[in-house]
Scaffold this active site. Structure first.
Site, PDB file in Angstrom:
ATOM      1  NE  ARG A 243     -38.429 -24.288  18.827  1.00 19.00           N
ATOM      2  CZ  ARG A 243     -37.804 -23.360  19.535  1.00 19.00           C
ATOM      3  NH1 ARG A 243     -36.891 -23.704  20.432  1.00 19.00           N
ATOM      4  NH2 ARG A 243     -38.084 -22.081  19.347  1.00 19.00           N
ATOM      5  CD  GLU A 272     -40.498 -27.458  25.392  1.00 16.78           C
ATOM      6  OE1 GLU A 272     -40.558 -26.225  25.578  1.00 16.78           O
ATOM      7  OE2 GLU A 272     -39.426 -28.073  25.212  1.00 16.78           O
ATOM      8  CG  HIS A 290     -37.849 -24.133  26.337  1.00 18.04           C
ATOM      9  ND1 HIS A 290     -38.720 -24.570  25.378  1.00 18.04           N
ATOM     10  CD2 HIS A 290     -36.994 -23.284  25.688  1.00 18.04           C
ATOM     11  CE1 HIS A 290     -38.418 -24.023  24.208  1.00 18.04           C
ATOM     12  NE2 HIS A 290     -37.377 -23.230  24.373  1.00 18.04           N
TER      13      HIS A 290
END
Length: 324
Positions: A243, A272, A290
């Protein structure tokens, strides 16, 4: 025939999963794939029997603070659940589930990809070539770091961390060391000959590559900070597929620019999709949007896992992946 349960899905899911959802439920899909606002999510909790967010939806206490919610299960699509305020969910009487296990291999694959890309300066090399600046092979051009035979440090030795360790150990002959806040069964560490260290700091000081695999949230906020980055070898590589908030991005950018560490491979970022400008300026950082679980088979498996949890709940059974 009883009415089908009403289910809301906050983002687009793989086509096969959406098709199955339509068969089983009175489902509303987010055809535009635009993130829902907090107000829209609050309204969804009033209107639907099940609410299915993703890791990009911030389901905080303000969203969950609704009177007379129709929703009783929040079936999240993703293994991490720091985007959901689980304390507030419990208090409000919501069941929360996630999708563990099915994405471990793909996320571990990406951790290894980032390790290699950072070590061998893949991003820099491609940018140079595409810009027409490559002048040909020469012995001192774009020298990288050899990871084979090095030490692979894992912070968070859960499912994904262990899969990454296997790939590093068996694929590249790397020695594996790890730290985990919780006890690890000896047989799980024995698979790779992994050696436990008694602190995060010990792993950072010894490893040639450090890969992060712990949950996000307040307990691990900026776990990797300026002081801890200074403990790493100047040639070391930091990889984050966990994360974004686990790493202090500004501290990492400063360390990369100063040569405190050799490189970084990042798939996740605090806040993000916004990325702090300082990280974008770092040539020795490989940055991905991601993509940890981004293969079709894995994203479908995540959807099937959500549906397993929904099916159990609507049968009056305990969902297997309940986290709150």
């Amino acid at each position: 025939m009883a009415d089908k349960p009403k289910v809301l899905v906050t983002r687009r899911w793989p086509e096969a999963v959406e098709a199955k959802l339509k068969e089983l439920y009175d489902v509303t899909l987010n055809e535009s794939d635009v993130p829902m606002t907090a107000d829209e999510m609050r309204q969804a909790l009033m209107d639907y029997d099940a609410f299915c967010p993703t890791v990009s939806d911030k389901v905080d206490a303000s969203v969950l603070d609704v009177e007379g919610a129709r929703t009783k299960i929040i079936a999240s699509y993703g293994v991490g659940y720091s985007h959901i305020d689980t304390d507030a969910a419990k208090k409000a009487g919501f069941i929360v589930t996630n999708t563990p296990e099915v994405l471990s291999n793909c996320t571990a694959d990406l951790a290894i990809t980032l390790m290699l890309a950072a070590a061998r300066r893949v991003g820099e090399g491609e940018r140079e070539l595409r810009a027409g600046k490559w002048t040909g092979w020469r012995p001192t051009h774009m020298i990288g770091t050899r990871v084979s035979g090095g030490t692979f440090g894992v912070l968070g030795f859960g499912r994904i961390g262990r899969e990454a360790a296997k790939k590093a150990h068996f694929g590249f002959g790397m020695k594996v060391i790890y730290f985990d806040a919780f006890p690890v069964k000896p047989e799980l560490a024995a698979e790779t000959g992994a050696e436990s260290r008694d602190s995060i700091e010990a792993v950072l000081a010894e490893a040639d590559v450090v890969t992060l695999h712990m949950p996000g949230g307040k307990d691990n906020y900026h776990l990797i900070n300026e002081a801890r980055l200074k403990l790493m070898k100047p040639t070391a590589i930091l990889v984050n597929t966990a994360r974004g908030e686990v790493v202090d991005g500004n501290a990492l950018a400063a360390a990369l620019k100063a040569g405190t560490i050799g490189g970084a491979g990042l798939d996740v970022f605090e806040g993000e999709p916004k990325i702090i400008p300082a990280l974008l300026e770092c040539e020795n950082a490989v940055l991905l949007p991601h993509l940890g679980s981004a293969t079709l088979s894995t994203r479908e498996d995540m959807g099937w896992r959500v549906m397993e949890n929904l099916e159990a709940y609507f049968k009056g059974e305990a969902p297997r992946d309940r986290v709150a």
